[in-house]
Write a protein that holds these residues in place. Structure first.
Motif, PDB file in Angstrom:
ATOM      1  N   LEU A   1       1.004  -0.741   0.112  1.00  0.00           N
ATOM      2  CA  LEU A   1       0.292  -0.027   0.339  1.00  0.00           C
ATOM      3  C   LEU A   1       0.734   1.072  -0.190  1.00  0.00           C
ATOM      4  O   LEU A   1       0.364   2.223  -0.335  1.00  0.00           O
ATOM      5  CB  LEU A   1      -0.798  -0.176   1.011  1.00  0.00           C
ATOM      6  N   HIS A   2       1.969   1.223   1.321  1.00  0.00           N
ATOM      7  CA  HIS A   2       2.888   2.404   0.877  1.00  0.00           C
ATOM      8  C   HIS A   2       3.219   2.843  -0.283  1.00  0.00           C
ATOM      9  O   HIS A   2       3.463   4.389  -0.821  1.00  0.00           O
ATOM     10  CB  HIS A   2       3.725   2.473   2.513  1.00  0.00           C
ATOM     11  N   HIS A   3       3.802   1.989  -1.082  1.00  0.00           N
ATOM     12  CA  HIS A   3       5.305   1.910  -1.982  1.00  0.00           C
ATOM     13  C   HIS A   3       4.321   2.026  -3.147  1.00  0.00           C
ATOM     14  O   HIS A   3       4.366   3.299  -4.060  1.00  0.00           O
ATOM     15  CB  HIS A   3       5.828   0.888  -2.603  1.00  0.00           C
TER      16      HIS A   3
ATOM     17  N   ASN B   1      10.643  11.882   0.598  1.00  0.00           N
ATOM     18  CA  ASN B   1      10.695  11.792   1.204  1.00  0.00           C
ATOM     19  C   ASN B   1      11.074  10.168   1.406  1.00  0.00           C
ATOM     20  O   ASN B   1      11.117   9.653   1.614  1.00  0.00           O
ATOM     21  CB  ASN B   1       9.417  12.035   1.863  1.00  0.00           C
ATOM     22  N   HIS B   2      10.056   9.854   0.122  1.00  0.00           N
ATOM     23  CA  HIS B   2       9.696   8.411   0.711  1.00  0.00           C
ATOM     24  C   HIS B   2      10.652   7.941  -0.165  1.00  0.00           C
ATOM     25  O   HIS B   2      11.207   6.117  -0.426  1.00  0.00           O
ATOM     26  CB  HIS B   2       8.319   7.722  -0.351  1.00  0.00           C
ATOM     27  N   SER B   3      11.082   8.282  -1.495  1.00  0.00           N
ATOM     28  CA  SER B   3      12.348   8.081  -2.067  1.00  0.00           C
ATOM     29  C   SER B   3      13.457   7.625  -1.022  1.00  0.00           C
ATOM     30  O   SER B   3      14.720   6.538  -1.600  1.00  0.00           O
ATOM     31  CB  SER B   3      12.976   8.447  -3.704  1.00  0.00           C
TER      32      SER B   3
ATOM     33  N   GLY C   1       3.334  13.259   9.240  1.00  0.00           N
ATOM     34  CA  GLY C   1       4.612  13.593   9.551  1.00  0.00           C
ATOM     35  C   GLY C   1       5.802  12.565   9.654  1.00  0.00           C
ATOM     36  O   GLY C   1       5.639  11.461   9.355  1.00  0.00           O
ATOM     37  N   TRP C   2       6.664  13.517   9.533  1.00  0.00           N
ATOM     38  CA  TRP C   2       8.069  12.571   9.569  1.00  0.00           C
ATOM     39  C   TRP C   2       8.767  12.738  11.311  1.00  0.00           C
ATOM     40  O   TRP C   2       8.768  14.628  11.658  1.00  0.00           O
ATOM     41  CB  TRP C   2       8.698  12.969   8.651  1.00  0.00           C
ATOM     42  N   VAL C   3      10.057  12.420  10.793  1.00  0.00           N
ATOM     43  CA  VAL C   3      10.480  12.320  12.034  1.00  0.00           C
ATOM     44  C   VAL C   3      12.201  11.838  11.742  1.00  0.00           C
ATOM     45  O   VAL C   3      12.487  11.214  10.781  1.00  0.00           O
ATOM     46  CB  VAL C   3      10.690  11.114  13.239  1.00  0.00           C
TER      47      VAL C   3
ATOM     48  N   ASN D   1       2.994  16.075   7.599  1.00  0.00           N
ATOM     49  CA  ASN D   1       2.808  16.171   6.672  1.00  0.00           C
ATOM     50  C   ASN D   1       4.105  15.427   5.273  1.00  0.00           C
ATOM     51  O   ASN D   1       4.338  14.766   5.634  1.00  0.00           O
ATOM     52  CB  ASN D   1       2.248  17.340   5.614  1.00  0.00           C
ATOM     53  N   GLN D   2       3.926  16.127   4.679  1.00  0.00           N
ATOM     54  CA  GLN D   2       5.210  15.858   3.210  1.00  0.00           C
ATOM     55  C   GLN D   2       6.407  16.952   3.414  1.00  0.00           C
ATOM     56  O   GLN D   2       7.504  16.820   2.564  1.00  0.00           O
ATOM     57  CB  GLN D   2       4.608  15.539   2.369  1.00  0.00           C
ATOM     58  N   ASP D   3       6.640  17.261   4.490  1.00  0.00           N
ATOM     59  CA  ASP D   3       7.331  18.562   4.491  1.00  0.00           C
ATOM     60  C   ASP D   3       8.822  18.510   5.056  1.00  0.00           C
ATOM     61  O   ASP D   3       8.976  17.424   5.811  1.00  0.00           O
ATOM     62  CB  ASP D   3       7.429  19.877   5.318  1.00  0.00           C
TER      63      ASP D   3
ATOM     64  N   ASN E   1      12.155   8.711   9.695  1.00  0.00           N
ATOM     65  CA  ASN E   1      11.343   7.599  10.203  1.00  0.00           C
ATOM     66  C   ASN E   1       9.749   8.060   9.182  1.00  0.00           C
ATOM     67  O   ASN E   1       9.307   9.210  10.427  1.00  0.00           O
ATOM     68  CB  ASN E   1      10.753   6.840  11.257  1.00  0.00           C
ATOM     69  N   ASP E   2       8.757   7.310   8.688  1.00  0.00           N
ATOM     70  CA  ASP E   2       7.610   8.256   8.251  1.00  0.00           C
ATOM     71  C   ASP E   2       6.411   7.541   9.560  1.00  0.00           C
ATOM     72  O   ASP E   2       6.348   6.220  10.077  1.00  0.00           O
ATOM     73  CB  ASP E   2       7.478   7.219   6.959  1.00  0.00           C
ATOM     74  N   VAL E   3       5.912   8.533  10.036  1.00  0.00           N
ATOM     75  CA  VAL E   3       4.864   7.785  11.058  1.00  0.00           C
ATOM     76  C   VAL E   3       3.241   8.330  10.548  1.00  0.00           C
ATOM     77  O   VAL E   3       2.620   9.250  11.662  1.00  0.00           O
ATOM     78  CB  VAL E   3       5.418   8.964  12.578  1.00  0.00           C
TER      79      VAL E   3
ATOM     80  N   GLU F   1       0.137   7.757   9.704  1.00  0.00           N
ATOM     81  CA  GLU F   1      -0.677   6.527   9.701  1.00  0.00           C
ATOM     82  C   GLU F   1      -0.627   4.881   8.418  1.00  0.00           C
ATOM     83  O   GLU F   1      -0.130   4.098   9.239  1.00  0.00           O
ATOM     84  CB  GLU F   1      -2.163   6.590  10.359  1.00  0.00           C
ATOM     85  N   HIS F   2      -0.353   5.951   7.586  1.00  0.00           N
ATOM     86  CA  HIS F   2      -0.566   4.317   6.461  1.00  0.00           C
ATOM     87  C   HIS F   2       0.671   3.711   6.672  1.00  0.00           C
ATOM     88  O   HIS F   2       0.513   2.782   6.224  1.00  0.00           O
ATOM     89  CB  HIS F   2      -0.495   5.276   4.754  1.00  0.00           C
ATOM     90  N   ALA F   3       1.995   4.140   7.493  1.00  0.00           N
ATOM     91  CA  ALA F   3       2.965   3.451   7.407  1.00  0.00           C
ATOM     92  C   ALA F   3       2.860   2.834   8.611  1.00  0.00           C
ATOM     93  O   ALA F   3       4.418   1.586   8.032  1.00  0.00           O
ATOM     94  CB  ALA F   3       4.356   4.439   8.220  1.00  0.00           C
TER      95      ALA F   3
END
Ligand code: MN
Length: 213
Positions: free
Chosen positions: A26-28, A81-83, A130-132, A149-151, A164-166, A168-170
């Motif tokens: 789902l994520h990718h 971010n995802h790449s 968001g992300w950490v 978000n995706q900032d 790390n992607d925080v 919920e979809h992760a």
């Protein structure tokens, strides 16, 4: 030339049991693919920007025309971010960091354990999606930050060494609302070799490890 979804560098099931197969699919295939699709759609309105890298687009968002600025911030950020995210994980990863990144972590945080605790805490406290991050300056100095978000740290003039992607979809399919459990388990799939490469690219002044379009 349109941006493209980079293939996962391993099988969907490769990060089991830390990250389950269904989440990876789902994520990718859905979430990351949507960021790429929406970024391409936004840039159709401004073809002169299509030759820029996604990093360059989000580095100076004020230079992006206002009618697509939000779309580029969210979807360009999502693509960058995802790449990064797929590459800084690997099957049978984890363990203690080594090399330059281990030295930088020790210098700034005292120990790897203290660093992990602070990173996890920042991830838990990021309200909503968001992300950490461990982000760095050109000088090599590193810091923990979280973004909504995706900032990306790139938009703040910092280099994303890893994050790390925080969202919920992760993690929600496997960990439900237990984000702290996901953050703690995630270290088992961290790819320190790739992170060391990224940190070396920051210190050498070549700020962008090549990103697939
Ligand atoms: Mn995500």
């Amino acid at each position: 030339m349109a941006f493209e979804l980079p293939p996962l560098p391993y099988d969907y099931s490769a990060l089991e049991p830390t990250i389950d197969t269904a989440t990876m699919k789902l994520h990718h295939d859905m979430h990351h693919a949507a960021y790429v699709k929406n970024l391409n759609a936004a840039l159709e309105k401004h073809p002169n920007l299509q030759s820029k890298s996604a990093e360059d687009l989000i580095r100076d968002l004020n230079a992006v025309p206002e009618d697509i600025r939000g779309a580029v911030r969210n979807n360009g950020g999502g693509h960058v971010n995802h790449s990064m995210f797929w590459k800084i994980m690997k099957p049978k990863g984890g363990g203690d960091p080594s090399g330059l990144i281990a030295e930088a972590i020790q210098k700034s945080f005292g120990s790897f354990k203290d660093f992990q605790a602070k990173f996890n805490d920042a991830g838990v406290k990021q309200f909503g999606s968001g992300w950490v991050w461990l982000a760095g300056k050109r000088s090599g100095e590193v810091q923990i930050l979280s973004t909504p978000n995706q900032d990306s740290p790139i938009s703040q003039g910092l280099f994303p060494i890893f994050g790390n992607d925080v969202w919920e979809h992760a993690y929600y399919l496997k960990y439900n609302n237990r984000r702290p459990e996901y953050l703690a388990a995630w270290w088992n799939v961290v790819n320190w070799d790739e992170i060391n490469k990224r940190y070396a690219s920051l210190k050498s002044g070549q700020l962008e490890p090549a990103l697939a379009r």
